[in-house]
Design a protein around this motif. Sequence first.
Motif, PDB file in Angstrom:
ATOM      1  N   ASP A  44       0.827  -1.210   0.000  1.00  0.00           N
ATOM      2  CA  ASP A  44       0.000   0.000   0.000  1.00  0.00           C
ATOM      3  C   ASP A  44       0.856   1.252   0.000  1.00  0.00           C
ATOM      4  O   ASP A  44       0.419   2.313  -0.444  1.00  0.00           O
ATOM      5  N   ALA A  55       9.131 -12.402   3.793  1.00  0.00           N
ATOM      6  CA  ALA A  55       8.343 -12.236   5.003  1.00  0.00           C
ATOM      7  C   ALA A  55       6.884 -11.918   4.695  1.00  0.00           C
ATOM      8  O   ALA A  55       5.985 -12.381   5.377  1.00  0.00           O
ATOM      9  N   LEU A  58       3.480 -14.478   1.708  1.00  0.00           N
ATOM     10  CA  LEU A  58       2.325 -15.314   1.982  1.00  0.00           C
ATOM     11  C   LEU A  58       1.172 -14.486   2.525  1.00  0.00           C
ATOM     12  O   LEU A  58       0.025 -14.880   2.462  1.00  0.00           O
ATOM     13  N   MET A  59       1.508 -13.303   3.037  1.00  0.00           N
ATOM     14  CA  MET A  59       0.464 -12.412   3.539  1.00  0.00           C
ATOM     15  C   MET A  59      -0.276 -11.774   2.382  1.00  0.00           C
ATOM     16  O   MET A  59      -1.414 -11.397   2.501  1.00  0.00           O
ATOM     17  N   LYS A  62      -1.515 -12.201  -3.802  1.00  0.00           N
ATOM     18  CA  LYS A  62      -1.991 -11.657  -5.077  1.00  0.00           C
ATOM     19  C   LYS A  62      -1.133 -10.527  -5.594  1.00  0.00           C
ATOM     20  O   LYS A  62      -1.198 -10.182  -6.772  1.00  0.00           O
ATOM     21  N   ARG A 260      -6.582 -26.563  -0.246  1.00  0.00           N
ATOM     22  CA  ARG A 260      -5.677 -26.664   0.890  1.00  0.00           C
ATOM     23  C   ARG A 260      -5.037 -28.049   0.949  1.00  0.00           C
ATOM     24  O   ARG A 260      -3.845 -28.183   1.243  1.00  0.00           O
ATOM     25  N   LEU A 263      -2.310 -28.262  -1.571  1.00  0.00           N
ATOM     26  CA  LEU A 263      -1.119 -27.559  -1.109  1.00  0.00           C
ATOM     27  C   LEU A 263      -0.310 -28.409  -0.129  1.00  0.00           C
ATOM     28  O   LEU A 263       0.907 -28.495  -0.221  1.00  0.00           O
ATOM     29  N   ARG A 264      -1.040 -29.057   0.779  1.00  0.00           N
ATOM     30  CA  ARG A 264      -0.357 -29.885   1.789  1.00  0.00           C
ATOM     31  C   ARG A 264       0.308 -31.090   1.136  1.00  0.00           C
ATOM     32  O   ARG A 264       1.431 -31.446   1.468  1.00  0.00           O
ATOM     33  N   ALA A 267       3.430 -29.986  -0.781  1.00  0.00           N
ATOM     34  CA  ALA A 267       4.549 -29.709   0.136  1.00  0.00           C
ATOM     35  C   ALA A 267       5.149 -31.024   0.625  1.00  0.00           C
ATOM     36  O   ALA A 267       6.369 -31.174   0.703  1.00  0.00           O
ATOM     37  N   LEU A 289      -6.189 -34.951   6.284  1.00  0.00           N
ATOM     38  CA  LEU A 289      -6.025 -34.298   4.973  1.00  0.00           C
ATOM     39  C   LEU A 289      -7.366 -33.770   4.478  1.00  0.00           C
ATOM     40  O   LEU A 289      -7.496 -32.604   4.131  1.00  0.00           O
TER      41      LEU A 289
END
Lengths: 648, 119
Positions: A44, A55, A58-59, A62, A260, A263-264, A267, A289
Motif C-alpha cells: 500500500d 516475510a 504469503l500475507m 496476489k 488446501r 497444497l499440503r 509440500a 487431509l
Amino acid sequence: RMSVVGFDFGNESCVVAVARQRGIDVVLNDESKSETPALVCFGDKQRFLGTAVAASSLMNPKNTISQIKRMIGRPFADPELQQDLKALPFSVIEGPDGFPLIRAQYLGEVKTFTPTQILGMVLSNLKSIAETNLNAAVVDCCIGIPVYFTDLQRRAVLDAARIAGLHPLRLFHETTATALAYGIYKTDLPENDQLNVAFVDVGHSSMQVCIAGFKKGQAKILSHSFDRSLGGRDFDEVLFKHFAEKFKVEYKIDVYQNARACLRLRAACEKLKKVLSANPEAPLNIECLIDEKDVKGFIKRDQFEQISIPILERVKKPLEKALSEAGLTIDSIYAVEVVGSGSRVPAIIKILMEFFGKEPRRPMTASECDARGCALECAILGPTFKVREFHVNESFPFSIAFSWKVAAPDAQSGAAENQQQTIVFPKGNQIPSLKALTFYRPGTFSVDVQYADVNEVQAPAKISTYTIGPFQCTKSERATVKVKVRLNLHGIVSVESATLLEEEEAEVPVVKKSASEGGKMDTDEAPTDVPPSTAETDVNMQDAKGTADTPGDDNGVPASGDKPAQMETDARVKVPKKKVKKTNIPVKELVHGGMLTADLEKAVEKEFEMALQDRVMEETKDTKNALDSYVYDMRNKVHDSPLASKSV
Amino acid sequence: MSSELSRGYDAVVEVGLVVDKLSEEVAALKETVHGGVEVDEKDIKALTELLTRQLVKLDGIDAEGDGKTQRKMEVRHVQGLLDTLDKLKARNSYFCNRKKSAQCETSESGVGRVHAPSL
C-alpha cells in the motif's frame, strides 16, 4: 571505477558474484544467504524486493510477483506461458500488444506492469546487493541467460537491465558461464589434445546441455541443447499425481477438490523427493487431509524412478542432441559436470551415468557456477582486472535467416511478390559475428530477420523488420547497397548499417551472366583464427539473375558477386578496380513485440519514482524507529528522575 | 533429549504457540463479523495464509508417539480455525454484496471495530 559483477537470475532465486583482486566472491544478501528470492511484492505504501518479500509474500499472495523468468519476452498466447499462469496466484492479463501484463494493487490502486518492468525491479534489487557489498556504484555487469532465450527475450533482459540502471557488457549463456568457471581454474589443460566436457544444468523448470572442448587458455563451445520445460518440478508433480490417485482409491478422497489439501500434499511430495535423494525409501503421512482422514503413503526409490520414466526418457533427448551436434561419440567425452537444483535427483544422476558411461561430478558450488562465470566474463570484458588469458568461443543455438520480397520471375502473369529467404547465421555460428550482405535495389526496400526453424524456438518466426532507404541511385537502374548485419555478444541479431556504393566512373557492370541459381548466396567465411569481434563475412545478395539482361525487373535473386572462383568463369572481362563512393543510408528498425525507446524511457522514469517512494518509506521507518527509541529512552529517564518519583 | 516416544513433540508445541496467537486474531475477527460489522477481506486472507503455513510446517515435522498425538491435535486445531475463516469470508462478502446492492452507507458510521456480543 568500473564494476565487475555477474548476475544469475533464476525463476525462483538469484545469485550475485563480484570480482575482487583475489578472485570471484559470491555476495551474501542481508540475510547472509547467497540466494536471493526473485520476488517483487507491491504494498500500500511501497514495494518490497528480494529477501524483504519472503516475510510478506504469503500475507499478500496476489500482489507478490514470482517466476518472472518464465514470462519475460513471451507472447501471452504462448502455450507454455498459459500452462505456467494456471499455477500463479497473481493476475496476468493480455496487453493490447499481445504480451502479458501483470496486475497488482500498488499504493492503493490497481496498476499493471510489464514482465520487463518486474525483471527490472528484480535486477535493481540484485544491483543494490552488489553495491552494498562493494560499497560502490554498479553499472557494468554480465547477466546469465538460458541458451534458449529468443531474440525478443534477450532484448527484454537488456531493457530490464536499462530500467535497473545496469549496463550489461554481455548476456552470457548460463551453461557457457559454467564452462568458463570450470575451465579458467583448470590449470592442467593440454596444449593440443582437446578435452571435451559435457555440462548438464537441470533446473527447477528447464534443462540445458552444453558440450565444450577445452585446450590450454581456451574453450570452444561445440554444442548447445535444451528442454525448455523439464526440471525438478516435474518430479514433484509425478509424486503428487501418484499419491493423489492412491488416496482416491484407498481413502476415497479427492485432493483435487480441495485447494488446501492439494497444497499440503504438494509440500509433502517436495519433502518426500528430498528424502528419496538420500534414502532408498520414504514415508508420507498427512493427518486430517480431508474429512478428518489421516492418509499414509510410502514409496521406494526404484518405484519413484519407475513412475518417473516418462520424464527420465525426456532427459536423454537433449543429451543425445548435444552429443550428435558436437559431432562426438560417448568415448570422446572426458568429464560430465552437473549443476542446478534438479541435479540432486539420484535418478537423473543415474541416467547421466548410464548415458555417458561415467560418474557425473557435481561441483561444490553448483548453485553459484553461473554467477561466478558471469563475473569472470565481466572481468574479461572490462578494463578493471587483468584476467588469466582464457578465450571462450561461443556458439549460437539457432539458425537466423533474412528474407525479403522479390517480384515473381514472370511479371506479366501478375503473380504476387515472392518471399526469398537465406540463412545468414546458421546454428553453431560463433558469437559475436559480423556479416555483410550486398543488395542491388532501385530504391527503399525492407528485410525481415527471422528464425529459420520455428520448431527450435517455439516463438513467432519473424523477429524484426528493417527498412533500408531512401537512397538515390543516379548511375544505374539499381544501386549497390551493402548491409552490415551483426550477431552481437548478447546473441541479438540486428542490421547495423547500410551503405550505398557508387563507382565514380559511370561504367556498366561487366558481369554479364552469373552461374548461381536463385536463392543461393555466396559467403566468404572469414578464417577461423581471426578474433571473433572482427570476423567479417561477406554475403552477396545480388539482385536479378543476369542484371543486364532484364533491366527493370526487380526479381532480387541473389547471384554471385565477387567470389574469385566464379568471377573467372562468369566474367570474361576482368573489371579494373574503380574508386567507390560510400554513402550511409538510413536504416529503420522494427522489433516485433519489442519495447519502443519512448516506452523504455518512461519505464526508466517510473522505476526511478517507485524506488524513490521505497526509499522515502524506508527512511520514514528509520525515523519512526529512532523516534520510538527516543520516546522510550525519555520515558525511562523521566521515570528514573526524582521528579517522577515525587509525582507517584 | 527427545526419545523415540516423543519425537517431534517440542517442534509441534513450538508451532502450537504461533497457532495460539493466530487463533486470538481469528476470535477477534469472528467477534467483529458476527457483530454485523464488515472487516477488511485482506485480514481474513492474511490469517488464512499464515495458518496454512503453520499447517504445512506441522506436516513437515518428523513425529512419533506423543509428538504424533500432539501433532494430530494441533492439525485439527488449525483446520478448525481455517474452516472458521472460510465461513467468515463467506459471511463478510455477503455483507459486502448486500451493502453494494442496497447502496447503504453503514460502513461510514461503523468505522473501526465494534465489539458486539458474538452470536
